[in-house]
Design a protein around this motif. Structure first.
Motif, PDB file in Angstrom:
ATOM      1  N   ILE A  34       0.832  -1.205   0.000  1.00 15.77           N
ATOM      2  CA  ILE A  34       0.000   0.000   0.000  1.00 15.77           C
ATOM      3  C   ILE A  34       0.866   1.254   0.000  1.00 15.77           C
ATOM      4  CG2 ILE A  34      -1.643   1.353   1.362  1.00 15.77           C
ATOM      5  CD1 ILE A  34      -2.976  -1.309   2.146  1.00 15.77           C
ATOM      6  N   ALA A  35       1.975   1.231   0.717  1.00 15.82           N
ATOM      7  CA  ALA A  35       2.865   2.394   0.780  1.00 15.82           C
ATOM      8  C   ALA A  35       3.407   2.774  -0.594  1.00 15.82           C
ATOM      9  CB  ALA A  35       4.014   2.126   1.744  1.00 15.82           C
ATOM     10  N   ASP A  36       3.480   1.813  -1.508  1.00 19.03           N
ATOM     11  CA  ASP A  36       3.989   2.065  -2.859  1.00 19.03           C
ATOM     12  C   ASP A  36       2.898   2.409  -3.873  1.00 19.03           C
ATOM     13  OD1 ASP A  36       6.613   1.700  -2.127  1.00 19.03           O
ATOM     14  OD2 ASP A  36       6.670  -0.419  -2.726  1.00 19.03           O
ATOM     15  N   VAL A  37       1.629   2.382  -3.448  1.00 17.71           N
ATOM     16  CA  VAL A  37       0.520   2.651  -4.360  1.00 17.71           C
ATOM     17  C   VAL A  37       0.527   4.126  -4.753  1.00 17.71           C
ATOM     18  CG1 VAL A  37      -1.999   2.792  -4.513  1.00 17.71           C
ATOM     19  CG2 VAL A  37      -0.921   0.749  -3.543  1.00 17.71           C
ATOM     20  N   THR A  38       0.350   4.383  -6.038  1.00 14.13           N
ATOM     21  CA  THR A  38       0.194   5.742  -6.556  1.00 14.13           C
ATOM     22  C   THR A  38      -1.019   5.761  -7.475  1.00 14.13           C
ATOM     23  OG1 THR A  38       1.706   5.282  -8.385  1.00 14.13           O
ATOM     24  CG2 THR A  38       2.646   6.329  -6.433  1.00 14.13           C
ATOM     25  N   ALA A  74      -1.572   9.237  -4.788  1.00 13.51           N
ATOM     26  CA  ALA A  74      -1.821   9.329  -3.343  1.00 13.51           C
ATOM     27  C   ALA A  74      -3.278   9.043  -2.982  1.00 13.51           C
ATOM     28  CB  ALA A  74      -1.398  10.699  -2.814  1.00 13.51           C
ATOM     29  N   ARG A 101      -5.258   6.982  -4.377  1.00 17.07           N
ATOM     30  CA  ARG A 101      -5.451   5.536  -4.422  1.00 17.07           C
ATOM     31  C   ARG A 101      -4.840   4.870  -3.173  1.00 17.07           C
ATOM     32  NH1 ARG A 101      -8.222   6.395  -7.042  1.00 17.07           N
ATOM     33  NH2 ARG A 101      -7.322   6.758  -9.057  1.00 17.07           N
ATOM     34  N   ARG A 102      -3.708   5.419  -2.723  1.00 21.87           N
ATOM     35  CA  ARG A 102      -3.074   4.910  -1.502  1.00 21.87           C
ATOM     36  C   ARG A 102      -3.993   5.159  -0.298  1.00 21.87           C
ATOM     37  NH1 ARG A 102       1.438   6.752  -2.471  1.00 21.87           N
ATOM     38  NH2 ARG A 102       1.214   8.811  -1.566  1.00 21.87           N
ATOM     39  N   ARG A 103      -4.530   6.367  -0.204  1.00 23.36           N
ATOM     40  CA  ARG A 103      -5.465   6.695   0.883  1.00 23.36           C
ATOM     41  C   ARG A 103      -6.673   5.765   0.844  1.00 23.36           C
ATOM     42  NH1 ARG A 103      -8.782  11.415  -0.742  1.00 23.36           N
ATOM     43  NH2 ARG A 103      -9.936   9.674  -1.617  1.00 23.36           N
ATOM     44  N   GLU A 142      -5.871   2.232   2.048  1.00 16.37           N
ATOM     45  CA  GLU A 142      -5.825   2.140   3.515  1.00 16.37           C
ATOM     46  C   GLU A 142      -7.236   2.031   4.090  1.00 16.37           C
ATOM     47  OE1 GLU A 142      -3.568   5.652   4.380  1.00 16.37           O
ATOM     48  OE2 GLU A 142      -1.655   4.669   3.957  1.00 16.37           O
ATOM     49  N   PRO A 173      -5.880  -1.799  -5.684  1.00 14.78           N
ATOM     50  CA  PRO A 173      -5.655  -0.365  -5.906  1.00 14.78           C
ATOM     51  C   PRO A 173      -4.943  -0.147  -7.241  1.00 14.78           C
ATOM     52  CG  PRO A 173      -4.053  -1.220  -4.332  1.00 14.78           C
ATOM     53  CD  PRO A 173      -4.933  -2.365  -4.721  1.00 14.78           C
ATOM     54  N   SER A 176      -9.786   2.279  -7.766  1.00 15.39           N
ATOM     55  CA  SER A 176      -9.772   1.115  -6.885  1.00 15.39           C
ATOM     56  C   SER A 176     -10.815   0.146  -7.418  1.00 15.39           C
ATOM     57  CB  SER A 176     -10.119   1.507  -5.451  1.00 15.39           C
ATOM     58  OG  SER A 176      -9.129   2.359  -4.923  1.00 15.39           O
TER      59      SER A 176
END
Length: 140
Positions: free
Chosen positions: A12-16, A18, A20-22, A25, A70, A75
């Motif tokens: 998840i930390a590598d998802v872009t 931002a 999409r990362r949020r 989570e 993601p 998503s």
């Protein structure tokens, strides 16, 4: 499809981007609450639990009980059927659909009070063994 291991948090930390990362989570927390299962990586899919499916054609395999991915453009939430949830989806907020996929570009723009019961229904359908189209056995 099988769980591939690895750290869900690192993925998840590598998802872009931002947003999409949020959303990843938030969806991880939501699907964990709904399923009562821990998240696992299934390649680039974040899955919760596992089940075995078999179609009348003889095709069969394994998949998560609930899952999302993601992707860069949206998503993707994997449902049993978007047609079965058409009434709820009409009130969800901005999204697009495929036969069994729900695509959301910004989770903050949809009604999580509508999304949660959809996911709960997918879980109940899966745990009940599916239907004539797909026989499902929950394995984890």
């Amino acid at each position: 499809m099988k769980p591939t291991g690895g750290s869900v948090a690192a993925f998840i930390a590598d998802v872009t981007p931002a947003v999409r990362r949020r959303d990843a989570e938030t969806l991880t927390t939501l699907l964990q609450e709904v399923s009562g299962r821990e998240p696992e990586l299934w390649g680039t899919i974040i899955g919760f639990g596992s089940c075995h499916y078999r179609y009348p054609t003889g095709n069969e395999g394994d998949m998560p009980v609930l899952a999302f991915a993601p992707r860069k453009s949206a998503s993707t939430l994997y449902l049993d059927s978007t047609a079965r949830h058409a009434d709820a989806l009409a009130t969800l907020g901005p999204h697009t659909i495929g036969a069994g996929c729900l695509y959301i570009k910004d989770l903050e723009k949809v009604d999580l009070g509508v999304l949660r019961p959809i996911l709960e229904d997918v879980l109940a359908w899966t745990e009940s063994g599916g239907d004539d189209y797909a026989q499902i056995t929950v394995t984890g």
